[in-house]
Enzyme design. Sequence first.
Site, PDB file in Angstrom:
ATOM      1  N   PRO A 132      15.869  18.579  29.382  1.00  0.00           N
ATOM      2  CA  PRO A 132      15.043  19.675  29.187  1.00  0.00           C
ATOM      3  C   PRO A 132      15.058  20.052  27.730  1.00  0.00           C
ATOM      4  CG  PRO A 132      17.274  20.519  29.918  1.00  0.00           C
ATOM      5  CD  PRO A 132      17.012  18.685  29.914  1.00  0.00           C
TER       6      PRO A 132
ATOM      7  N   ALA B 169      16.198  14.513  19.649  1.00  0.00           N
ATOM      8  CA  ALA B 169      16.897  13.166  19.012  1.00  0.00           C
ATOM      9  C   ALA B 169      16.977  12.257  19.960  1.00  0.00           C
ATOM     10  CB  ALA B 169      18.405  13.863  18.766  1.00  0.00           C
ATOM     11  N   ALA B 170      16.860  12.473  21.303  1.00  0.00           N
ATOM     12  CA  ALA B 170      16.922  11.413  22.450  1.00  0.00           C
ATOM     13  C   ALA B 170      15.586  10.629  22.432  1.00  0.00           C
ATOM     14  CB  ALA B 170      17.375  12.025  23.763  1.00  0.00           C
TER      15      ALA B 170
ATOM     16  N   ASP C 172      23.751  15.819  16.346  1.00  0.00           N
ATOM     17  CA  ASP C 172      22.854  15.243  17.596  1.00  0.00           C
ATOM     18  C   ASP C 172      22.383  13.733  17.487  1.00  0.00           C
ATOM     19  OD1 ASP C 172      22.781  17.772  18.396  1.00  0.00           O
ATOM     20  OD2 ASP C 172      20.635  17.715  18.897  1.00  0.00           O
TER      21      ASP C 172
HETATM   22  O1  PMV Z   1      22.945  21.620  20.619  1.00  0.00           O
HETATM   23  P1  PMV Z   1      21.770  22.185  19.791  1.00  0.00           P
HETATM   24  O2  PMV Z   1      20.735  21.134  19.363  1.00  0.00           O
HETATM   25  O3  PMV Z   1      21.426  23.498  20.259  1.00  0.00           O
HETATM   26  O4  PMV Z   1      22.684  22.376  18.447  1.00  0.00           O
HETATM   27  C1  PMV Z   1      23.002  23.255  17.869  1.00  0.00           C
HETATM   28  C2  PMV Z   1      24.197  23.058  17.060  1.00  0.00           C
HETATM   29  C3  PMV Z   1      24.568  23.732  15.953  1.00  0.00           C
HETATM   30  O5  PMV Z   1      25.698  23.405  15.749  1.00  0.00           O
HETATM   31  C4  PMV Z   1      24.285  25.433  16.142  1.00  0.00           C
HETATM   32  C5  PMV Z   1      23.359  23.550  14.690  1.00  0.00           C
HETATM   33  C6  PMV Z   1      23.761  21.960  14.146  1.00  0.00           C
HETATM   34  O6  PMV Z   1      22.699  21.438  13.473  1.00  0.00           O
HETATM   35  O7  PMV Z   1      24.701  21.476  14.353  1.00  0.00           O
END
Ligand code: PMV
Length: 320
Positions: free
Chosen positions: A96, A105-106, A147
């Site tokens: 999603p 990233a995937a 990520d």
């Molecule tokens: O899981 P996501 O893509 O929503 O990443 C957010 C993670 C944060 O720590 C809030 C931002 C980051 O770049 O690490």
Amino acid sequence: MTTASACGKVILLGEHAVVYGRPAIAVPVSQVRAEAAVEPLPDAGDILLEAPDLGRSYWLSQADAADGIAHLVRLALKELGVPAHDLRITVRSELPIGRGMGSGAAVSTAIVRALGRHFGADWPAEKVSALVFEAEKLYHGTPSGIDNTVIAFEAPVYFIKGQPPALLPIGAPLPLLIADTGIFSSTREVVGAVREAHARAPERYEALFDAIGELVKAARQSLEAGDLPALGRLMDENHRLLQAIGVSCPELDALVQAAKGAGALGAKLSGAGRGGNMIVLVTPERAAAVEQALRAAGAVRVIFTRVLSPSSEQNHHAVA
Ligand code: PMV
């Protein structure tokens, strides 16, 4: 045709604080994946990028300057030393979008792997991760890099911004439920809101980030020891700190409360917050009851995953 895939991810602990230099732990979600296919498109003179699920199809030469995928494809081909034409690249994703599961990233990782493979390059995870990070910068502004790391290695990682990632051995498989609020969450916006709040009250926010950093260090030990009850308590505490930072929302809190009420070991929001997903550490015996409670409390989708220790081959690539 050459195909490749990449997993999704969730942040187990440490989101937001990781942007400010504290450690975070992220884990792969292997059964929900993005896929890319590369095939020759003779005499096209350009590269056709297609995402049929999103109804998108466009030529590389006409892509927007802010298009992370186009940037990534050019970068990967340059790295491979091959000209940017006569290919069709098709992407599909079960992940999603905007739910903190690393869908961008995937997709990028699947594309880099498929292009590398198509032209005979067996890029190691570090290389794939570094290329994908370039696309992440276009999407997120100032990503921490967590990520692309967890997805390229497809293994649990202990991550500190700017440092080589450490693949994390874990003492016992982690049974996790991932529940979706159904609310779109913009990582860029929530990270921006935290930045403003931090600028208004730096001491308070630094103290909150310190507290998160400390519990992530403790969680690393619980994970290595396979002590799931201790890990669950640290997840609960991390959720309270994320509430204090201002990134939870009533829907996330309702799911956390429902999970705990049904016997979860630990529950917290995961990723940027203010929507998106939350995660629950369960015992196998309680998993079904907790899943039912999550659905009753408004989850639009619940995924069950078991996180395993990195394989010995992945350990081979570990840098720290
Ligand atoms: O899981 P996501 O893509 O929503 O990443 C957010 C993670 C944060 O720590 C809030 C931002 C980051 O770049 O690490």
